[in-house]
Design an enzyme around this catalytic site. Structure first.
Site, short mmCIF file in Angstrom:
data_model
loop_
_atom_site.label_atom_id
_atom_site.label_comp_id
_atom_site.label_asym_id
_atom_site.label_seq_id
_atom_site.Cartn_x
_atom_site.Cartn_y
_atom_site.Cartn_z
N ASP A 1 0.81 -1.22 0.00
CA ASP A 1 0.00 0.00 0.00
C ASP A 1 0.84 1.27 0.00
O ASP A 1 0.46 2.29 0.58
CB ASP A 1 -0.96 0.01 1.22
CG ASP A 1 -1.84 -1.22 1.25
OD1 ASP A 1 -2.18 -1.72 0.16
OD2 ASP A 1 -2.17 -1.69 2.35
N LYS B 1 1.76 2.05 -5.19
CA LYS B 1 2.28 1.46 -6.44
C LYS B 1 1.33 1.73 -7.60
O LYS B 1 1.77 2.09 -8.70
CB LYS B 1 2.47 -0.06 -6.27
CG LYS B 1 3.46 -0.44 -5.18
CD LYS B 1 3.53 -1.94 -4.98
CE LYS B 1 2.30 -2.53 -4.32
NZ LYS B 1 2.07 -2.10 -2.93
N GLY C 1 -4.64 -4.34 -3.65
CA GLY C 1 -5.64 -3.33 -3.95
C GLY C 1 -4.87 -2.11 -4.38
O GLY C 1 -4.18 -1.50 -3.58
N HIS C 2 -4.89 -1.80 -5.67
CA HIS C 2 -4.11 -0.69 -6.22
C HIS C 2 -5.05 0.42 -6.65
O HIS C 2 -5.91 0.22 -7.50
CB HIS C 2 -3.24 -1.18 -7.39
CG HIS C 2 -2.19 -2.18 -6.95
ND1 HIS C 2 -1.32 -2.78 -7.82
CD2 HIS C 2 -1.87 -2.67 -5.72
CE1 HIS C 2 -0.52 -3.60 -7.14
NE2 HIS C 2 -0.84 -3.55 -5.87
N GLN D 1 1.96 -6.15 -3.16
CA GLN D 1 2.44 -6.27 -1.78
C GLN D 1 3.72 -5.45 -1.58
O GLN D 1 3.90 -4.45 -2.26
CB GLN D 1 2.65 -7.74 -1.37
CG GLN D 1 1.34 -8.54 -1.23
CD GLN D 1 0.74 -8.99 -2.54
OE1 GLN D 1 1.36 -9.65 -3.35
NE2 GLN D 1 -0.50 -8.63 -2.77
P1 GDP Z 1 -0.82 0.26 -3.54
O1 GDP Z 1 -1.40 -1.00 -3.02
O2 GDP Z 1 0.66 0.34 -3.31
O3 GDP Z 1 -1.18 0.54 -4.96
O4 GDP Z 1 -1.46 1.43 -2.65
P2 GDP Z 1 -3.02 1.57 -2.24
O5 GDP Z 1 -3.81 2.01 -3.41
O6 GDP Z 1 -3.48 0.36 -1.51
O7 GDP Z 1 -2.91 2.68 -1.13
C1 GDP Z 1 -2.40 3.95 -1.41
C2 GDP Z 1 -3.48 5.00 -1.06
O8 GDP Z 1 -2.88 6.27 -1.02
C3 GDP Z 1 -4.56 5.10 -2.12
O9 GDP Z 1 -5.76 5.48 -1.50
C4 GDP Z 1 -4.05 6.22 -3.03
O10 GDP Z 1 -5.10 6.89 -3.72
C5 GDP Z 1 -3.42 7.14 -2.02
N1 GDP Z 1 -2.26 7.92 -2.51
C6 GDP Z 1 -1.28 7.55 -3.39
N2 GDP Z 1 -0.33 8.51 -3.47
C7 GDP Z 1 -0.73 9.50 -2.64
C8 GDP Z 1 -0.15 10.75 -2.25
O11 GDP Z 1 0.92 11.15 -2.69
N3 GDP Z 1 -0.84 11.50 -1.33
C9 GDP Z 1 -2.03 11.09 -0.79
N4 GDP Z 1 -2.62 11.86 0.08
N5 GDP Z 1 -2.59 9.92 -1.15
C10 GDP Z 1 -1.95 9.13 -2.04
P1 IMO Z 2 -0.91 -4.23 -2.17
O1 IMO Z 2 -0.48 -4.79 -3.50
C1 IMO Z 2 -0.91 -4.63 2.18
C2 IMO Z 2 -0.95 -8.72 3.81
C3 IMO Z 2 -2.21 -9.15 4.53
C4 IMO Z 2 -1.60 -10.11 5.55
C5 IMO Z 2 -0.49 -10.79 4.75
C6 IMO Z 2 -0.88 -12.15 4.18
O2 IMO Z 2 -2.21 -3.53 -2.22
O3 IMO Z 2 0.18 -3.43 -1.55
P2 IMO Z 2 -2.41 -12.88 2.14
O4 IMO Z 2 -3.88 -12.66 1.88
O5 IMO Z 2 -1.52 -12.32 1.08
O6 IMO Z 2 -2.09 -14.31 2.46
O7 IMO Z 2 -2.11 -12.06 3.50
O8 IMO Z 2 -0.17 -9.91 3.71
N1 IMO Z 2 -1.17 -8.20 2.43
C7 IMO Z 2 -1.12 -6.90 2.09
N2 IMO Z 2 -0.94 -5.82 2.84
N3 IMO Z 2 -1.02 -4.52 0.84
C8 IMO Z 2 -1.19 -5.60 0.07
O9 IMO Z 2 -1.17 -5.56 -1.28
C9 IMO Z 2 -1.28 -6.88 0.69
N4 IMO Z 2 -1.45 -8.14 0.24
C10 IMO Z 2 -1.37 -8.94 1.32
O10 IMO Z 2 -2.85 -8.06 5.16
O11 IMO Z 2 -1.00 -9.38 6.59
MG MG Z 3 -2.92 -1.67 -1.76
#
Ligand code: GDP
Ligand code: IMO
Ligand code: MG
Length: 420
Positions: free
Chosen positions: A13, A16, A40-41, A222
């Protein structure tokens, strides 16, 4: 432009999805190489949010090829749902631009049941806090050489035989060990057949598609410290999340990986269980959680929050070889009087610069902090280094200094354009 790998340097998270979406403009193909819909991207384009779990984050750019590599575990129901949601928004998701490798392993309904059963059988302090998406059990079957692969969708008899065989063993575990219900192989087959037939049109040779593309973006899921080998085992996911897997998880040579971009959230978050040395459970953690809207994009769980951990980043740099860092969510730090940076750990009476490697050792380290002055300014409109307050520049420079990697991108808001 050359081929680029984007990876998460912390516990996932990091943002990416946003950076992949931004870079996708200049790529021909975007490929996922590990993980599944545990990811979840989030992309935000013109104020509209789109969360992707399986489909590569380049899909909103018309014409770009979206590839699912062999290293991914694919839930066919989730994939179809995602196709339909995007199609409803007018996005082209036809097989002319989307491809699933025939070697990609399939998450079956019994994998999800097994994931839930295993987690609920664990004691409270042993639970991994998985996303419950069947990821671990699917990778288990892959390694055990009894998994179902996407290519099997084109052969219903083989598919059925594999389901029968898999359930012979799993039903014994469900009923005798986990007090869960057995699953009927015929019912599972009938449930999966329609999506299997639909996805047959998407099957292809991802290796060749990569070879034939000029520029490819490899989208990690991840984060490095969730890696099955190098993460905080056993509180990890079930795949290799490090950049070396971009090659084997998609079917190309490591020599075709040119640039490697580490996505670094300006602080640290973690979802699920496991050690987190710089976690802040008081007011500072609360501030980061609220300002950063830190809720999981897959499960909606509150993310645990804390200071930036440079021990974690140093390890990520050595494991992944980043050419640049992309710092995200810098805007979230605005308003803090002081910002802490963890530069080392105290462990067993010594100061260490890399995470100790014994199981769960990270739970027994004490972070060594450096404190830097914060800034008050809203930086969400900044589009260059010059527009950042001095304290923010100093914070970024310190990160470069300690990791030894230059910062290539800074993100100051969720929208595609809030980057420089
Ligand atoms: P990922 O799994 O690495 O793709 O990241 P996620 O989407 O799970 O979580 C990142 C969260 O931060 C999302 O809600 C994005 O919309 C938000 N986000 C990404 N870059 C920025 C930033 O520079 N500032 C803020 N405030 N939010 C951001
Ligand atoms: P993105 O791509 C954050 C964590 C789960 C748990 C552990 C194992 O959005 O960054 P699993 O279901 O993979 O067997 O769970 O890994 N986890 C993540 N945490 N971002 C993710 O993906 C994750 N994918 C798995 O919360 O701790
Ligand atoms: Mg994510």
């Amino acid at each position: 432009m050359s081929n680029i790998v984007v990876f998460g340097s912390q516990w996932g998270d990091e943002g990416k999805g946003k950076i992949v979406d931004m870079l996708a403009e200049k790529a021909d193909a975007i490929v996922r190489f590990q993980g599944g819909n545990n990811a979840g991207h989030t992309l935000v384009v013109d104020g509209e949010q789109c969360i992707l779990h399986l489909i590569p984050s380049g899909v909103l750019h018309p014409g770009k090829k979206c590839l699912i590599g062999n290293g991914v575990v694919l839930d066919p129901f989730v994939f179809c749902e995602e196709l339909d949601k995007l199609a409803a928004k007018g996005v082209d998701v036809s097989p002319s631009r989307m491809m699933i490798s025939k070697k990609t392993h399939i998450i079956m309904p019994y994998h999800c049941r097994m994931d839930a059963a295993r987690e609920s059988a664990k004691s409270a302090d042993g639970k991994i806090g998985t996303t419950g998406r069947g990821i671990g059990p699917c990778y288990e079957d892959k390694m055990n050489r009894c998994g179902i692969r996407a290519g099997d969708f084109a052969d219903p008899d083989l598919l059925k035989a594999k389901i029968v065989k898999a359930l012979e063993e799993k039903n014994v575990l469900f009923t005798n060990l986990y007090s869960a219900e057995a699953m009927d192989p015929q019912a599972v087959f009938e449930q999966v057949l329609p999506v299997a037939e639909r996805l047959t049109a998407y099957l292809g040779d991802v290796s060749t598609a990569i070879q034939e593309s000029e520029t490819v973006l490899f989208e990690g899921a991840q984060g490095t410290h969730l890696d099955i080998d190098h993460g905080t085992y056993p509180f990890v996911t079930s795949s290799n999340t490090v950049t070396a897997n971009a090659a084997s998880g998609s079917g190309c040579s490591p020599r075709s990986l040119d640039r490697i971009i580490a996505i670094v959230k300006a602080y640290t978050t973690r979802v699920g269980s496991g050690p987190f040395p710089t976690e802040q459970t008081g007011a500072d953690g609360e501030y980061l959680q609220t300002q950063g809207h830190e809720f999981g994009a897959t499960t909606g769980r509150k993310r645990r929050c804390g200071w930036l951990d440079l021990v974690v980043l140093r390890e990520s740099a050595r494991l992944n070889g980043p050419t640049d860092l992309a710092i995200t969510k810098l805007d979230v730090l605005s308003g803090l009087k002081e910002i802490k940076l963890c530069t080392a750990y105290e462990y067993k009476g010594e100061t260490v610069k890399y995470p100790p490697q014994e199981q769960n050792a990270m739970a027994h380290v004490t972070p060594v902090y450096e404190t830097m002055p914060g800034w008050d300014e809203d930086i969400t409109q900044a589009r260059s280094w010059d527009e950042l307050p001095e304290a923010a520049v100093n914070y970024l420079r310190r990160i470069e200094e300690i990791t030894g990697v230059r910062i290539g991108y800074v993100s100051v808001g969720p929208d595609r354009v809030q980057t420089f």
